[in-house]
Write a protein that holds these residues in place. Structure first.
Motif, PDB file in Angstrom:
ATOM      1  N   LEU A  93      15.826  42.901  38.067  1.00 50.21           N
ATOM      2  CA  LEU A  93      15.627  43.886  37.002  1.00 50.21           C
ATOM      3  C   LEU A  93      15.170  45.196  37.590  1.00 50.21           C
ATOM      4  N   GLN A  94      15.597  46.273  36.929  1.00 53.12           N
ATOM      5  CA  GLN A  94      15.070  47.593  37.287  1.00 53.12           C
ATOM      6  C   GLN A  94      14.307  48.134  36.088  1.00 53.12           C
ATOM      7  N   CYS A  95      15.028  48.653  35.092  1.00 47.95           N
ATOM      8  CA  CYS A  95      14.308  49.177  33.923  1.00 47.95           C
ATOM      9  C   CYS A  95      13.797  48.045  33.047  1.00 47.95           C
ATOM     10  N   GLY A  96      14.478  46.889  33.096  1.00 52.82           N
ATOM     11  CA  GLY A  96      14.024  45.743  32.314  1.00 52.82           C
ATOM     12  C   GLY A  96      14.520  45.689  30.888  1.00 52.82           C
ATOM     13  N   PHE A  97      15.348  46.646  30.502  1.00 53.18           N
ATOM     14  CA  PHE A  97      15.772  46.641  29.096  1.00 53.18           C
ATOM     15  C   PHE A  97      16.601  45.405  28.759  1.00 53.18           C
ATOM     16  N   CYS A  98      17.488  45.030  29.650  1.00 53.31           N
ATOM     17  CA  CYS A  98      18.378  43.892  29.370  1.00 53.31           C
ATOM     18  C   CYS A  98      17.696  42.558  29.643  1.00 53.31           C
TER      19      CYS A  98
ATOM     20  N   CYS B 151      24.034  44.996  31.527  1.00 53.70           N
ATOM     21  CA  CYS B 151      22.953  45.614  32.294  1.00 53.70           C
ATOM     22  C   CYS B 151      23.474  46.912  32.845  1.00 53.70           C
ATOM     23  N   ARG B 152      22.793  48.007  32.509  1.00 53.80           N
ATOM     24  CA  ARG B 152      23.297  49.311  32.931  1.00 53.80           C
ATOM     25  C   ARG B 152      22.609  49.831  34.179  1.00 53.80           C
ATOM     26  N   CYS B 153      21.659  49.103  34.790  1.00 52.49           N
ATOM     27  CA  CYS B 153      21.080  49.687  35.999  1.00 52.49           C
ATOM     28  C   CYS B 153      20.993  48.737  37.178  1.00 52.49           C
ATOM     29  N   THR B 154      20.631  47.487  36.971  1.00 61.07           N
ATOM     30  CA  THR B 154      20.511  46.609  38.135  1.00 61.07           C
ATOM     31  C   THR B 154      21.883  46.213  38.667  1.00 61.07           C
TER      32      THR B 154
HETATM   33  S1  FES Z   1      17.588  46.245  34.234  1.00 58.42           S
HETATM   34 FE1  FES Z   1      18.018  48.113  33.220  1.00 58.42          FE
HETATM   35  S2  FES Z   1      19.614  47.505  31.885  1.00 58.42           S
HETATM   36 FE2  FES Z   1      19.410  45.787  33.128  1.00 58.42          FE
END
Ligand code: FES
Ligand SMILES: Cc1cc2nc3c(=O)[nH]c(=O)nc-3n(C[C@H](O)[C@H](O)[C@H](O)COP(=O)(O)OP(=O)(O)OC[C@H]3O[C@@H](n4cnc5c(N)ncnc54)[C@H](O)[C@@H]3O)c2cc1C
Ligand code: FES
Lengths: 289, 162
Positions: free
Chosen positions: B100-105, B137-140
């Motif tokens: 995870l990066q931002c953790g949204f997903c 997931c838009r960042c990891t």
């Molecule tokens: S960790 Fe950022 S959208 Fe998956």
């Protein structure tokens, strides 16, 4: 976004569902898995004034296999059950294979076969399977029960022969010969996306090794799922071979009427349909016992 | 016109009652009525998977269920995965594999993976990729998420065989 207001009713029988929806008027809807209706409500593309929730109606989830192999599937059977129930796969392997292409597990856990048919997305898998299997759709309304063949059920994009307040009770799939060759193939942008085009096909053989009976259907290739009569005519009476399958595939363009959208052009869909007809028939043939 | 319902539901083993509008989704009820904000809402039309919770053990979209439908169901959200504040082996595997990066997903990834591993304790990589095909997931990116789920499968088997 959020849905607009509605009155919610949970019912526990078919009779209660059809009498309640009649009382609630033409803007009331049945709620099955909610996997098509609720997205439309969240976007306010749909704004029903009342929802009659069918999830508590046990008789709608029945799945039964007759001694002759005919399969009865209640409208509220979940797509996930169609995909994973070994008895369903044995009674009709096409259903199980195609069900796995519907969306993602989380959606298949809720979505139902009745909801998919009533919603009638032209690219949906289960309507195409009902059509290719010559399924009968059993309906119930205030004015009584009726049975309609899948080939007469789909009228257009998101449009069916269902009358106001009429309920899909179950689907009947005729017995499936053990030796039947069958396959389903589709092309989509990503796993779980709606098909750009999909083809379902089966054929039976006679003692001489020629194809005695067959049926093909396409999804994503017109306003409704479509029966493909031209390839079926090419196949019937001939002995299976790759050359025959290619010849059948060349005839498909006349049977379909695909459209352009952001995912693919009509020309591309026509090409994919022909490729998939050949591929599906080959897969069916390779699977023979 | 407003159709109010008093509902009781069981979330992460605790019983809750609340009064809601029929049109309140399960996701909004969890977040706004029960203050369980771990469940995220990305698209509200079933596509992104961020809102995935377990309903009677099955992974489902909580943006596509109404709270009134969750009466008498056992719901598990991401908050219910840890045991008394200790991360579960699945959660630890996400942390250790940088899944995870931002953790949204992440809440949706975790609940989806939890249901998947219960059903398929020794998955292949391809099965795992398919299992999270409905979670964006838009960042990891997905590689470390798949690594984490496969690692979690090993950890769960090890824990089970001890
Ligand atoms: S960790 Fe950022 S959208 Fe998956
Ligand atoms: C992200 C996403 C991806 C998807 N991808 C696919 C896909 O690839 N292929 C595919 O086929 N589908 C796909 N779907 C749709 C999904 O399969 C739905 O489950 C299905 O279209 C509708 O079934 P439901 O039980 O959820 O019906 P609901 O959403 O509850 O209802 C749909 C409509 O049918 C009516 N209805 C429901 N049951 C009955 C009944 N028994 N009698 C009469 N009317 C009834 C309702 O009133 C409503 O108008 C996707 C959905 C999502 C959210
Ligand atoms: S918020 Fe439910 S799937 Fe995106």
């Amino acid at each position: 976004m959020k849905p607009s207001r509605f009155n919610y009713y949970a019912v526990d029988s078919i009779d209660a569902a059809i009498s309640l929806i009649a009382q609630q008027g033409e803007d009331a809807r049945f709620l099955a898995g909610g996997q098509s209706l609720v997205p439309m409500m969240n976007f306010r593309v749909a704004a029903p004034t009342a929802l009659i929730d069918l999830n508590g109606v046990p008789e709608l989830s029945n799945v039964r296999i007759d001694n002759d192999g005919a399969l009865h599937i209640g409208a509220m059977a979940r797509t996930r059950q169609l995909e994973t129930d070994p008895e369903i796969a044995e009674a009709n392997p096409l259903i199980a294979v195609a069900a796995a292409y519907v969306a993602h597990t989380q959606i298949r856990n809720r979505g139902t076969i009745g909801g998919s048919l009533a919603h009638a997305d032209p690219a949906a898998e289960l309507p195409g399977i009902a059509l290719v299997c010559d399924a009968e759709i059993h309906l119930r309304g205030l004015s009584g029960a009726r049975v309609i063949e899948a080939a007469k059920f789909f009228d257009g994009v998101f449009t069916t022969a269902l009358a106001d307040g009429e309920l899909i009770e179950k689907l009947y799939f005729p017995p499936w010969p053990e030796q039947r060759c069958w396959a389903f193939q589709e092309i989509s942008r990503r796993e779980g996306d709606f098909a750009l085009v999909g083809i379902a096909a089966w054929f039976d053989m006679d003692a001489s090794g020629a194809i005695s009976d067959c049926r093909l259907a396409a999804i994503g290739a017109g306003d409704t799922p479509l029966l493909l009569d031209s390839p079926a005519q090419t196949l019937t009476g001939s002995v299976p071979s790759d050359a025959l399958f290619e010849k059948a595939a060349e005839t498909v363009a006349g049977d379909i009427a695909p459209f352009d959208d952001i995912h693919a052009s009509a020309d591309y869909r026509r090409e994919v349909a022909a490729v998939l007809v050949a591929r599906t028939l080959k897969t069916a043939w390779e699977r023979r016992r | 016109m407003s159709d109010r319902h008093n509902i009781s539901l069981n979330v992460n083993g605790a019983d809750y009652s609340c009064e809601i509008d029929a049109r309140m989704t399960l996701a909004d009820c969890l977040r706004e009525k029960l203050d369980l904000t771990g469940t995220h809402l990305g698209c509200e039309h079933g596509v992104c998977g961020a809102c995935t919770v377990l309903a009677d053990g099955d992974a489902v979209r909580s943006c596509l269920m109404f709270a009134v439908q969750a009466q008498c169901m056992e719901i598990t959200t991401v908050e219910g995965l840890a045991n008394n504040g200790d991360l579960s082996p699945l959660q630890e595997a996400f942390r250790d594999n940088h899944a995870l990066q931002c953790g949204f997903c992440t809440p949706g990834m975790l609940t989806t993976a939890e249901a998947f591993l219960r059903e398929n304790p020794s998955p292949t990589r391809a099965e795992t990729e398919s299992a999270i095909s409905g979670n964006l997931c838009r960042c990891t990116g997905y590689i470390s998420v798949v690594d984490a789920i496969l690692d979690a499968a090993d950890r769960r088997r090890d824990a089970g065989s001890e």
